[in-house]
Design an enzyme around this catalytic site. Structure first.
Site, PDB file in Angstrom:
ATOM      1  N   LEU A 123      11.375  12.159   1.040  1.00 10.85           N
ATOM      2  CA  LEU A 123      11.380  13.040   2.214  1.00 10.85           C
ATOM      3  C   LEU A 123      12.477  12.649   3.202  1.00 10.85           C
ATOM      4  O   LEU A 123      12.819  13.437   4.081  1.00 10.85           O
ATOM      5  CB  LEU A 123      10.021  13.011   2.918  1.00 10.85           C
ATOM      6  CG  LEU A 123       8.802  13.530   2.163  1.00 10.85           C
ATOM      7  CD1 LEU A 123       7.593  13.606   3.084  1.00 10.85           C
ATOM      8  CD2 LEU A 123       9.056  14.880   1.526  1.00 10.85           C
ATOM      9  N   SER A 155      -5.705   9.166  10.182  1.00 13.39           N
ATOM     10  CA  SER A 155      -6.553   8.024   9.853  1.00 13.39           C
ATOM     11  C   SER A 155      -7.477   7.699  11.006  1.00 13.39           C
ATOM     12  O   SER A 155      -7.133   7.899  12.173  1.00 13.39           O
ATOM     13  CB  SER A 155      -5.640   6.825   9.566  1.00 13.39           C
ATOM     14  OG  SER A 155      -6.379   5.636   9.586  1.00 13.39           O
ATOM     15  N   TYR A 213       1.917   0.956  11.850  1.00 13.20           N
ATOM     16  CA  TYR A 213       1.350   2.007  10.988  1.00 13.20           C
ATOM     17  C   TYR A 213       0.503   2.965  11.813  1.00 13.20           C
ATOM     18  O   TYR A 213       0.649   4.188  11.724  1.00 13.20           O
ATOM     19  CB  TYR A 213       0.506   1.374   9.869  1.00 13.20           C
ATOM     20  CG  TYR A 213      -0.356   2.383   9.140  1.00 13.20           C
ATOM     21  CD1 TYR A 213       0.204   3.334   8.297  1.00 13.20           C
ATOM     22  CD2 TYR A 213      -1.748   2.402   9.330  1.00 13.20           C
ATOM     23  CE1 TYR A 213      -0.598   4.277   7.653  1.00 13.20           C
ATOM     24  CE2 TYR A 213      -2.543   3.338   8.687  1.00 13.20           C
ATOM     25  CZ  TYR A 213      -1.961   4.270   7.856  1.00 13.20           C
ATOM     26  OH  TYR A 213      -2.752   5.203   7.222  1.00 13.20           O
ATOM     27  N   LYS A 241       0.806   7.200  12.889  1.00  8.61           N
ATOM     28  CA  LYS A 241      -0.206   8.266  12.768  1.00  8.61           C
ATOM     29  C   LYS A 241      -0.399   8.962  14.113  1.00  8.61           C
ATOM     30  O   LYS A 241      -0.459  10.197  14.182  1.00  8.61           O
ATOM     31  CB  LYS A 241      -1.535   7.700  12.262  1.00  8.61           C
ATOM     32  CG  LYS A 241      -1.519   7.245  10.818  1.00  8.61           C
ATOM     33  CD  LYS A 241      -1.228   8.398   9.849  1.00  8.61           C
ATOM     34  CE  LYS A 241      -1.167   7.945   8.417  1.00  8.61           C
ATOM     35  NZ  LYS A 241      -0.553   8.911   7.502  1.00  8.61           N
ATOM     36  N   PHE A 261     -11.697   8.140   7.002  1.00 10.35           N
ATOM     37  CA  PHE A 261     -12.305   6.840   7.246  1.00 10.35           C
ATOM     38  C   PHE A 261     -11.888   5.916   6.091  1.00 10.35           C
ATOM     39  O   PHE A 261     -10.698   5.724   5.893  1.00 10.35           O
ATOM     40  CB  PHE A 261     -13.795   7.002   7.572  1.00 10.35           C
ATOM     41  CG  PHE A 261     -13.893   7.432   9.035  1.00 10.35           C
ATOM     42  CD1 PHE A 261     -13.457   8.704   9.424  1.00 10.35           C
ATOM     43  CD2 PHE A 261     -14.275   6.552  10.009  1.00 10.35           C
ATOM     44  CE1 PHE A 261     -13.423   9.067  10.776  1.00 10.35           C
ATOM     45  CE2 PHE A 261     -14.255   6.902  11.354  1.00 10.35           C
ATOM     46  CZ  PHE A 261     -13.831   8.157  11.736  1.00 10.35           C
TER      47      PHE A 261
HETATM   48  P1  NAD Z   1      -0.514   6.121  -1.569  1.00 10.46           P
HETATM   49  O1  NAD Z   1       0.470   5.078  -1.215  1.00 10.46           O
HETATM   50  O2  NAD Z   1      -1.293   5.961  -2.821  1.00 10.46           O
HETATM   51  O3  NAD Z   1       0.181   7.565  -1.584  1.00 10.46           O
HETATM   52  C1  NAD Z   1       1.260   7.881  -0.754  1.00 10.46           C
HETATM   53  C2  NAD Z   1       2.346   8.467  -1.636  1.00 10.46           C
HETATM   54  O4  NAD Z   1       3.470   8.802  -0.816  1.00 10.46           O
HETATM   55  C3  NAD Z   1       2.848   7.484  -2.701  1.00 10.46           C
HETATM   56  O5  NAD Z   1       2.749   8.095  -3.973  1.00 10.46           O
HETATM   57  C4  NAD Z   1       4.296   7.210  -2.314  1.00 10.46           C
HETATM   58  O6  NAD Z   1       5.105   7.019  -3.446  1.00 10.46           O
HETATM   59  C5  NAD Z   1       4.653   8.458  -1.515  1.00 10.46           C
HETATM   60  N1  NAD Z   1       5.706   8.287  -0.507  1.00 10.46           N
HETATM   61  C6  NAD Z   1       5.789   7.366   0.482  1.00 10.46           C
HETATM   62  N2  NAD Z   1       6.908   7.566   1.201  1.00 10.46           N
HETATM   63  C7  NAD Z   1       7.535   8.661   0.686  1.00 10.46           C
HETATM   64  C8  NAD Z   1       8.726   9.366   1.003  1.00 10.46           C
HETATM   65  N3  NAD Z   1       9.540   8.980   1.994  1.00 10.46           N
HETATM   66  N4  NAD Z   1       9.043  10.450   0.267  1.00 10.46           N
HETATM   67  C9  NAD Z   1       8.257  10.841  -0.766  1.00 10.46           C
HETATM   68  N5  NAD Z   1       7.129  10.210  -1.110  1.00 10.46           N
HETATM   69  C10 NAD Z   1       6.772   9.121  -0.396  1.00 10.46           C
HETATM   70  O7  NAD Z   1      -1.512   6.248  -0.301  1.00 10.46           O
HETATM   71  P2  NAD Z   1      -2.880   7.025  -0.155  1.00 10.46           P
HETATM   72  O8  NAD Z   1      -3.954   6.021  -0.016  1.00 10.46           O
HETATM   73  O9  NAD Z   1      -2.972   8.087  -1.180  1.00 10.46           O
HETATM   74  O10 NAD Z   1      -2.657   7.661   1.284  1.00 10.46           O
HETATM   75  C11 NAD Z   1      -2.157   8.971   1.452  1.00 10.46           C
HETATM   76  C12 NAD Z   1      -2.026   9.249   2.937  1.00 10.46           C
HETATM   77  O11 NAD Z   1      -3.312   9.057   3.554  1.00 10.46           O
HETATM   78  C13 NAD Z   1      -1.062   8.320   3.670  1.00 10.46           C
HETATM   79  O12 NAD Z   1      -0.359   9.053   4.626  1.00 10.46           O
HETATM   80  C14 NAD Z   1      -1.990   7.311   4.326  1.00 10.46           C
HETATM   81  O13 NAD Z   1      -1.414   6.776   5.503  1.00 10.46           O
HETATM   82  C15 NAD Z   1      -3.193   8.178   4.650  1.00 10.46           C
HETATM   83  N6  NAD Z   1      -4.431   7.395   4.791  1.00 10.46           N
HETATM   84  C16 NAD Z   1      -4.819   6.585   3.772  1.00 10.46           C
HETATM   85  C17 NAD Z   1      -5.988   5.824   3.924  1.00 10.46           C
HETATM   86  C18 NAD Z   1      -6.431   4.889   2.834  1.00 10.46           C
HETATM   87  O14 NAD Z   1      -7.231   3.983   3.125  1.00 10.46           O
HETATM   88  N7  NAD Z   1      -6.003   5.048   1.583  1.00 10.46           N
HETATM   89  C19 NAD Z   1      -6.756   5.901   5.102  1.00 10.46           C
HETATM   90  C20 NAD Z   1      -6.324   6.772   6.108  1.00 10.46           C
HETATM   91  C21 NAD Z   1      -5.155   7.519   5.933  1.00 10.46           C
HETATM   92  N1  UFG Z   2     -12.539  -7.244   4.351  1.00  6.38           N
HETATM   93  C1  UFG Z   2     -12.979  -8.466   3.887  1.00  6.38           C
HETATM   94  N2  UFG Z   2     -12.265  -9.070   2.900  1.00  6.38           N
HETATM   95  C2  UFG Z   2     -11.153  -8.506   2.341  1.00  6.38           C
HETATM   96  C3  UFG Z   2     -10.708  -7.255   2.827  1.00  6.38           C
HETATM   97  C4  UFG Z   2     -11.426  -6.664   3.834  1.00  6.38           C
HETATM   98  O1  UFG Z   2     -13.981  -9.003   4.362  1.00  6.38           O
HETATM   99  O2  UFG Z   2     -10.542  -9.115   1.444  1.00  6.38           O
HETATM  100  C5  UFG Z   2     -13.342  -6.558   5.388  1.00  6.38           C
HETATM  101  C6  UFG Z   2     -12.581  -6.203   6.647  1.00  6.38           C
HETATM  102  O3  UFG Z   2     -12.637  -7.258   7.568  1.00  6.38           O
HETATM  103  C7  UFG Z   2     -13.329  -4.941   7.110  1.00  6.38           C
HETATM  104  C8  UFG Z   2     -13.778  -4.291   5.805  1.00  6.38           C
HETATM  105  O4  UFG Z   2     -13.738  -5.308   4.824  1.00  6.38           O
HETATM  106  O5  UFG Z   2     -14.480  -5.321   7.832  1.00  6.38           O
HETATM  107  C9  UFG Z   2     -12.873  -3.145   5.358  1.00  6.38           C
HETATM  108  O6  UFG Z   2     -11.516  -3.600   5.320  1.00  6.38           O
HETATM  109  P1  UFG Z   2     -10.363  -2.731   4.629  1.00  6.38           P
HETATM  110  O7  UFG Z   2      -9.102  -3.539   4.718  1.00  6.38           O
HETATM  111  O8  UFG Z   2     -10.803  -2.264   3.305  1.00  6.38           O
HETATM  112  O9  UFG Z   2     -10.293  -1.428   5.553  1.00  6.38           O
HETATM  113  P2  UFG Z   2      -9.987  -1.283   7.112  1.00  6.38           P
HETATM  114  O10 UFG Z   2     -11.142  -0.542   7.704  1.00  6.38           O
HETATM  115  O11 UFG Z   2      -9.610  -2.573   7.730  1.00  6.38           O
HETATM  116  O12 UFG Z   2      -8.676  -0.383   7.127  1.00  6.38           O
HETATM  117  C10 UFG Z   2      -8.534   0.783   6.312  1.00  6.38           C
HETATM  118  C11 UFG Z   2      -7.050   1.011   6.052  1.00  6.38           C
HETATM  119  C12 UFG Z   2      -6.351   1.379   7.332  1.00  6.38           C
HETATM  120  C13 UFG Z   2      -7.029   2.566   7.944  1.00  6.38           C
HETATM  121  C14 UFG Z   2      -8.500   2.276   8.159  1.00  6.38           C
HETATM  122  C15 UFG Z   2      -9.225   3.497   8.667  1.00  6.38           C
HETATM  123  O13 UFG Z   2      -6.457  -0.147   5.522  1.00  6.38           O
HETATM  124  O14 UFG Z   2      -5.036   1.734   7.058  1.00  6.38           O
HETATM  125  O15 UFG Z   2      -9.109   1.883   6.920  1.00  6.38           O
HETATM  126  O16 UFG Z   2      -9.007   4.581   7.831  1.00  6.38           O
HETATM  127  F1  UFG Z   2      -6.450   2.824   9.132  1.00  6.38           F
END
Ligand code: NAD
Ligand code: UFG
Length: 340
Positions: free
Chosen positions: A63, A128, A152, A156, A181
């Site tokens: 992108l 998020s 990060y 968002k 979540f």
């Molecule tokens: P992911 O890393 O598996 O998927 C993101 C995808 O975006 C990847 O396939 C990556 O290759 C692609 N990407 C990154 N930068 C790019 C760029 N510049 N151009 C084209 N492609 C690009 O992550 P996910 O867990 O599927 O998360 C998807 C979205 O949801 C993200 O925006 C993430 O911030 C958001 N989100 C994820 C979580 C979570 O816990 N997984 C929680 C809240 C929000």
């Molecule tokens: N935790 C452990 N041990 C580990 C990893 C995590 O005890 O090895 C605990 C953390 O302290 C927390 C819980 O497990 O209490 C969940 O932790 P995660 O890292 O799985 O998830 P978070 O809620 O910290 O964060 C995730 C994503 C963020 C996003 C957020 C809300 O990593 O990017 O959820 O969507 F912003």
């Protein structure tokens, strides 16, 4: 009705995006994926096709390259965009803020530029629960003020702002901000899911690697929080439920204009120890853990107020924590078999 609609899914080979592509194809939408594969593999396109019997169009596109984003919009009449592409590791964002701001913000600006040029008016965005920051009381509802504690999270918050301002200036535009979540679990086929390389940061993939024996022991980050068992509480949502929420959101976006924001969670929190117990049941053995110090930046509790998604989108998550652990474990086992 969906048969004629074509959806661009950025980040569509990623963890959440791939599950949404499956459900879009199953619902009859045409799907175009744009992903630079920085955190996913090309094989995911084939896996999506194996599950659905339909092949999405795929562009290996960054992108950050505006011309290649424009190229996709010129080749396809895109009706709506679901924007997942972004970098998502909190710790990495602290170490590499420029990369995170550049990738997540510039990528979104390029996408919006191409959408505007081609008259594409519908955008569903991956936000998020991190935007609720550290001071709001649980459960988090969509009217609470937003904040961030790391680069990060700021990307968002900033993307939500950018999208809201752009929709305000274009009254025929529809923008939905979806605040996820804690997405966990995998597709029941075992073909797509999350299997990060190296040592995972997030709890569920870490627990899964202990279950396979790749890591020796789970570190529970703190047992002195103000929660029922002292460990952190989070709102884990099955990735297939989350994907269903996107389909509902997209349908809503096609019939409404303006910006709206929805939590996607279960409305229920589980502690770290509860998750470890549920995963132990799923994999059939007691998983070893030790209590470690709190992780800097973690909050005690985080779960969603789900009323708005329920009332407006008609969305309620269905899967239990046991379902999530079962499907994660099944995916990891399938992955291991493939590697042998
Ligand atoms: P992911 O890393 O598996 O998927 C993101 C995808 O975006 C990847 O396939 C990556 O290759 C692609 N990407 C990154 N930068 C790019 C760029 N510049 N151009 C084209 N492609 C690009 O992550 P996910 O867990 O599927 O998360 C998807 C979205 O949801 C993200 O925006 C993430 O911030 C958001 N989100 C994820 C979580 C979570 O816990 N997984 C929680 C809240 C929000
Ligand atoms: N935790 C452990 N041990 C580990 C990893 C995590 O005890 O090895 C605990 C953390 O302290 C927390 C819980 O497990 O209490 C969940 O932790 P995660 O890292 O799985 O998830 P978070 O809620 O910290 O964060 C995730 C994503 C963020 C996003 C957020 C809300 O990593 O990017 O959820 O969507 F912003």
């Amino acid at each position: 009705m969906n048969r004629n609609r074509k959806i661009l899914v950025t980040g569509g080979t990623g963890y959440i995006g791939s599950h949404v592509c499956v459900q879009l194809l199953e619902a009859g939408y045409d799907v175009v994926i744009a992903d630079n594969l920085v955190n996913s593999g090309r094989d995911v396109v084939e896996r999506i096709a194996r599950i659905t019997g339909r092949m999405p169009a795929f562009y290996e596109t960054d992108l950050l390259n505006l011309e290649s984003v424009r190229h996709i919009f010129r080749e396809h009449r895109i009706d709506g965009v679901i924007h997942f592409a972004g970098l998502k590791a909190v710790g990495e964002s602290v170490a590499q803020p420029l990369r995170y701001y550049s990738n997540n913000l510039t990528g979104t600006l390029h996408l919006l530029t191409a959408m505007q040029e081609e008259g594409c008016r519908v955008m569903v965005f991956s936000s998020s629960a991190t935007v609720y920051g550290e001071t709001n009381p649980v459960p988090f509802d969509e009217s609470m003020p937003t904040a961030a504690t790391n680069p990060y999270g700021y990307t968002k918050v900033a993307q939500e702002r950018i999208l809201t301002d752009i929709a305000a200036a274009q009254p025929d535009m529809s923008v939905l901000l979806l605040r996820y979540f804690n997405p966990v679990g995998a597709h029941p086929s075992g073909l797509i899911g999350e299997d990060p390389n190296g040592i995972p940061n997030n709890l569920m993939p870490y627990v899964a690697k202990v279950a396979t024996g790749e890591l020796p022991c789970i570190h529970v980050f703190g047992d002195d929080y103000d929660t029922p068992d002292g460990t952190g509480v989070r709102d884990y949502i099955h990735v297939c439920d989350l994907a269903r929420g996107h389909i509902r959101a997209l349908e809503y976006a096609f019939t409404h204009t303006g910006t709206d924001v929805f939590n996607l969670g279960t409305g229920h929190g589980s502690s770290v120890l509860e998750l470890i117990r549920a995963f132990s049941e799923a994999c059939g053995r007691e998983l070893p853990y030790v209590i470690a110090p709190r992780r800097p930046g973690d909050i005690a509790s985080c779960w969603a107020d789900i009323h708005k998604a329920q009332d407006v989108l008609g969305f309620t998550a269905q899967a239990t924590l046991a379902d999530m652990c079962r499907d994660s474990w099944h995916f990891i086992c399938c992955r291991k078999e493939e590697k042998i």
